[in-house]
Scaffold this motif. Sequence first.
Motif, short mmCIF file in Angstrom:
data_model
loop_
_atom_site.label_atom_id
_atom_site.label_comp_id
_atom_site.label_asym_id
_atom_site.label_seq_id
_atom_site.Cartn_x
_atom_site.Cartn_y
_atom_site.Cartn_z
N THR A 1 -5.55 -1.34 -1.11
CA THR A 1 -6.41 -2.24 -0.35
C THR A 1 -7.45 -2.88 -1.25
OG1 THR A 1 -6.11 -0.85 1.59
CG2 THR A 1 -7.93 -2.40 1.66
N VAL B 1 -7.34 4.37 -1.63
CA VAL B 1 -7.78 3.05 -1.20
C VAL B 1 -7.48 2.00 -2.27
CG1 VAL B 1 -9.58 3.96 0.31
CG2 VAL B 1 -10.11 3.47 -2.08
N ASP C 1 -10.11 2.19 6.29
CA ASP C 1 -10.25 3.14 5.18
C ASP C 1 -11.64 3.75 5.14
OD1 ASP C 1 -7.65 2.70 4.30
OD2 ASP C 1 -8.24 1.33 2.68
N THR D 1 -7.82 -3.16 7.24
CA THR D 1 -7.45 -1.93 6.54
C THR D 1 -8.64 -1.40 5.75
OG1 THR D 1 -5.17 -2.67 6.38
CG2 THR D 1 -5.83 -0.90 4.90
N GLU E 1 0.82 -1.19 0.00
CA GLU E 1 0.00 0.00 0.00
C GLU E 1 0.87 1.26 0.00
OE1 GLU E 1 -3.60 2.09 2.39
OE2 GLU E 1 -3.22 0.00 2.74
#
Length: 97
Positions: free
Chosen positions: A16, A13, A61, A57, A1
């Motif tokens: 992810t 994002v 997010d 995650t 990431e």
Amino acid sequence: ERVAVARRGRGSVVGTLTVNVVGSAVLGVLLGLRDVSPAVTALVGTGFCGTLTTFSTYGNDVVRLVEERAVGRALAYLAGTLALGLGAAAAGYLLIR
């Protein structure tokens, strides 16, 4: 990431989303295989796919986007991840069948 953050900024994002969709596709392929024992399916499904994907995650997010008052982006991310993940799993399953 880290690469996604470096390219797109802190609010990205993409990293992810990418790993979650890839993990869903791998799980779909795994479930589509005919001659795999339940033990191997469980090991690879929860071990490899569970390690590759990142629900924590993803959740973080979404919360961060809501806290930044980007509720529309948060909802799009929620729905997009679900749709793309299910689509990738189905495609992986059908591809191997």
